[in-house]
Design an enzyme around this catalytic site. Structure first.
Site, PDB file in Angstrom:
ATOM      1  N   TYR A 141      -1.572 -37.543  37.226  1.00  0.00           N
ATOM      2  CA  TYR A 141      -1.045 -37.037  38.302  1.00  0.00           C
ATOM      3  C   TYR A 141      -1.345 -37.812  39.490  1.00  0.00           C
ATOM      4  CZ  TYR A 141      -0.966 -32.890  35.080  1.00  0.00           C
ATOM      5  OH  TYR A 141      -0.527 -32.174  33.964  1.00  0.00           O
ATOM      6  N   LYS A 191      -5.101 -40.015  23.152  1.00  0.00           N
ATOM      7  CA  LYS A 191      -4.028 -40.313  22.365  1.00  0.00           C
ATOM      8  C   LYS A 191      -3.988 -41.751  21.950  1.00  0.00           C
ATOM      9  CE  LYS A 191       0.040 -39.147  20.659  1.00  0.00           C
ATOM     10  NZ  LYS A 191       0.138 -38.437  19.384  1.00  0.00           N
ATOM     11  N   ASP A 223      -2.661 -34.211  20.074  1.00  0.00           N
ATOM     12  CA  ASP A 223      -1.542 -33.457  19.225  1.00  0.00           C
ATOM     13  C   ASP A 223      -2.356 -32.515  18.318  1.00  0.00           C
ATOM     14  OD1 ASP A 223      -1.836 -35.934  18.365  1.00  0.00           O
ATOM     15  OD2 ASP A 223       0.211 -36.190  17.538  1.00  0.00           O
ATOM     16  N   ASP A 247      -4.890 -30.108  31.339  1.00  0.00           N
ATOM     17  CA  ASP A 247      -4.025 -29.128  32.092  1.00  0.00           C
ATOM     18  C   ASP A 247      -3.282 -28.476  30.977  1.00  0.00           C
ATOM     19  OD1 ASP A 247      -2.783 -27.856  33.946  1.00  0.00           O
ATOM     20  OD2 ASP A 247      -1.355 -29.598  34.706  1.00  0.00           O
ATOM     21  N   ASP A 251      -4.511 -24.188  29.432  1.00  0.00           N
ATOM     22  CA  ASP A 251      -3.442 -23.184  29.201  1.00  0.00           C
ATOM     23  C   ASP A 251      -3.277 -22.658  28.020  1.00  0.00           C
ATOM     24  OD1 ASP A 251      -3.017 -23.434  32.151  1.00  0.00           O
ATOM     25  OD2 ASP A 251      -1.085 -22.878  31.865  1.00  0.00           O
TER      26      ASP A 251
END
Ligand code: NAD
Length: 355
Positions: A141, A191, A223, A247, A251
């Site tokens: 970001y 990852k 994942d 992020d 959620d």
């Protein structure tokens, strides 16, 4: 008397902030402290009024306060603006960067009364209490971005950068939180099999683990983590991850609690901390008193805990929320048969009166 900046922002931010203020004032009355709240403009509201999403006065207000309460920023009205004017990037992300709020703590707690509001089975979610520590001032970001024309269309580039020191400081914070937690367990999400930044992340975390031998640290691919959060979320207690993974995972994790309207957060690291719900401005329900103010109210409880060292007052707010839910009051996002519907203001009133 505590000095707190209050930044409602946009959409439901404007509706949930007064409820948190109301509850804080009730807690202050009970425990013998008070607040000087000063409101500042941020996000689309600031852009409309001043031409910039984060005015200098707001930044100054934040720097001169002891804590910050933030609603949420953004909305369809500003979605097509160039990135330097868009509320989320140009106000929220900048605010976190300017105030060095590199750690966003998101509190995933399922209140017993909401077990049946979670889309997962009761036995999978019962008793869940997870803290997800999201790195908030680095990664994808904040890396260099560009967009350019090519012969057959366009090319877009985002850059994911992490330095050792950025991983080390959030890693240390995570180990220290795990030390205070009865589980003594920390999950680091990366990852590593694909991304170089994740390979550095894992190297740094593995190095830090040697300094905290009594903490059991486990590294897990993002994942797999997304899948495990649904399959068996009780395996997690403290989790730490980079910006974008955090992020998305938070959620997802919010649904373990029944609604994203229950997910409180604290952004810490700098001199002054910021307390904000994990959700956005919810344009689909804004202005209709349908927003659940509990994530905002619970974030305010964390403000009392982390910025002002009032554990007793923080717990009294959390208990009040629990009692109101136990009595069957629900905002529309959590509504089910046999429950009593409460709008945003009624929910705030109920919690304040319990405090
Ligand atoms: P959102 O979190 O605003 O909404 C997603 C869904 O959850 C919507 O259906 C919404 O009604 C519901 N919801 C969210 N909070 C709720 C609450 N307190 N009570 C009841 N329901 C709630 O995410 P989005 O729709 O992807 O984004 C909307 C806007 O918010 C965008 O402009 C986005 O950029 C911005 N945003 C801001 C922040 C922030 O300020 N921290 C975070 C995420 C998104």
């Amino acid at each position: 008397m505590y000095k707190a900046a209050v930044l409602p922002g946009d959409g439901i931010g404007i509706e949930i902030i007064p409820e948190a203020v109301k509850v804080l004032e009730a807690a202050g009355k009970k425990y013998g402290f008070s607040f000087e709240f000063t409101e500042g403009l941020v996000g689309g509201a600031a852009l409309d009024a001043t031409g910039v999403p984060l005015p200098d006065e707001t930044l100054e207000l934040c720097n001169n306060s002891e804590a910050i309460l933030l609603g949420a920023v953004g909305g369809p009205k500003w979605d097509t603006l160039p990135v330097h004017l868009r509320p989320e990037a140009a106000s929220l992300l900048r605010l976190r960067k300017e105030l060095d709020l590199y750690a966003n703590l998101r509190f995933v707690k399922l209140y017993p009364a909401l077990i049946d509001s979670s889309p997962l089975k009761r036995e999978v979610v019962e008793g869940i209490e997870i803290v997800i520590i999201r790195e908030a001032t680095g990664g994808l970001y904040f890396g260099e971005k560009k967009r350019e024309k090519t012969e057959d269309g366009e090319r877009a580039v985002d850059t994911l950068v992490y330095n050792t020191w950025e991983i080390e400081r959030i890693g240390r914070l995570a180990f220290e939180m795990a030390e205070k937690h009865p589980s003594k367990h920390l999950t680091s999400v990366d990852k590593h099999n694909v991304l170089e930044s994740s390979r550095l992340w894992r190297d740094v975390m593995t190095g830090l683990a040697k300094e905290y031998p009594h903490i059991e640290m486990e590294s897990i691919y993002v994942d797999n983590c997304a899948m495990q959060l649904i399959r068996d979320p009780k395996q997690f207690s403290i989790m730490v991850t980079e910006n974008m993974f955090g992020d998305i995972l938070t959620d997802e994790a919010s649904m373990l609690t029944g609604s994203i309207g229950m997910l409180a957060s604290a952004s810490i690291g700098g001199r002054v901390a910021m307390y904000e719900p994990a959700h956005g401005t919810a344009p689909d329900i804004a202005g209709q008193k349908k927003a659940n103010p509990l994530a905002m109210i619970l974030s305010a409880a964390h403000m009392l805990r982390y910025s002002f060292d009032h554990e007793d007052a923080a717990v009294s707010i959390e208990k009040a929320v629990e009692e109101v839910l136990d009595e069957g009051y629900r905002t529309p996002d959590l509504m089910s048969e046999g429950m009593t519907l409460a709008n945003t203001v009624e929910m705030g009133d109920l919690v304040a009166s319990k405090v």
